[in-house]
Scaffold this active site. Sequence first.
Site: not given
Length: 399
Positions: A109, A197
């Site tokens: 992530y 992101e």
Amino acid sequence: MDIHEYQAKEVLARFGVASPEGALAYSPEQAAYRARELGGEKWVVKAQIHAGGRGKAGGVKLCNSDREIEEACEKMFGRKLVTHQTGPEGKGVYRVYVETAVPIDREIYLGLVLDRTSQRVMIVASGEGGMEIEDISANEPGSIVRATVEPAVGLQEFQCRQIAFKLGIEAGLVQQFVRTLQGCYRAFTELDATMVEINPLVVTGDNRILALDAKMTFDDNAMFRHPAVAELRDKSQEDPRESRAADRGLNYVGLDGNIGCIVNGAGLAMATMDMIKLAGGEPANFLDIGGGATPERVAKAFRLVMSDKKVQAILVNIFAGINRCDWVAEGVVQALREVEVDVPVIVRLAGTNVEEGQKILARSGLPIIRATNLSEAAERAVKAWQSDVARGIKVRVAT
Ligand code: GDP
Ligand code: MN
């Protein structure tokens, strides 16, 4: 402003962030054709909507043939995809992105956000990619690595290497990781983003670091500086109430309640929403009509608020400093004569020429509920909405 995954990948590619080869399609046939152009034997078909969580909701499909691609697309195109991020109404799928499938070794992530507390760009990373960040922080909080960037010097290589080591990235891949992270940071700052992101950022079986997914949000107020980014806006993904407002130059955010708000000034609009909640109601919107509340602007605001079918009462809250209450009152009266408003209207005026303003409202003969202060206005709005009798009042039917 949000953009689609495929657009974010294109933008990030210009800053050196690699992602699998892919192509955009507007129909199932085109998707199959795009896959043939890409070559290979396995593809991933991804619904393009402005929300994450598509994987779990059927918006990401691994396909092994033309037929499978077309079938996957048939289930996506023209449908509303409901994910945990879209809300129950979902978001329409009108574009899909076809990518060459890649063998995944590791999912990471990686997020860059504007952290208001430290007033810096903050990098958030975790070796537990694939899950949403909310789930990572609930289930694996220890896996989260954070770093803030000193704006005067920008993101330093040593910081990137530190993050890479904390994530346990193999020595031979650290340089690729550093390039990816630096690219994300440059894209973030140069394009006035508020969020980048990449979830997941993957390490492939053949030792490449690729952005498998990408999401970018930009600062609306900076879009005039980036016309190329502003062009990426996709109105089909926005709340129709909000796009209409943006087109009319009004600052509007749609909410789920039933008390519509027309207010001048963002702070006053926030306070009005709070007061409605305190009085036991739910605001239907945030709306700042700006300082110069001309009759035309007030009428536009009424039209916009009334276009939301959930609205069962409207609270107008104006503080006239530079403006004058009598002008605003004229605006309200004129708007109510022009726009069909069949719900109770509560008006609170304060500031310059307030007595004159109240007189204009009283003389109009319109069933306007007047209030002298904000808490009274909020209470009356909530009461009016709650009362079935009041709900039946027709203020004016346009001819
Ligand atoms: P999201 O659910 O909206 O965040 O969509 P993602 O783009 O993140 O895709 C969801 C999941 O699909 C990813 O976490 C991956 O596990 C999987 N996925 C996406 N692309 C590929 C691919 O090329 N190969 C493989 N094996 N899995 C993929
Ligand atoms: Mn994702």
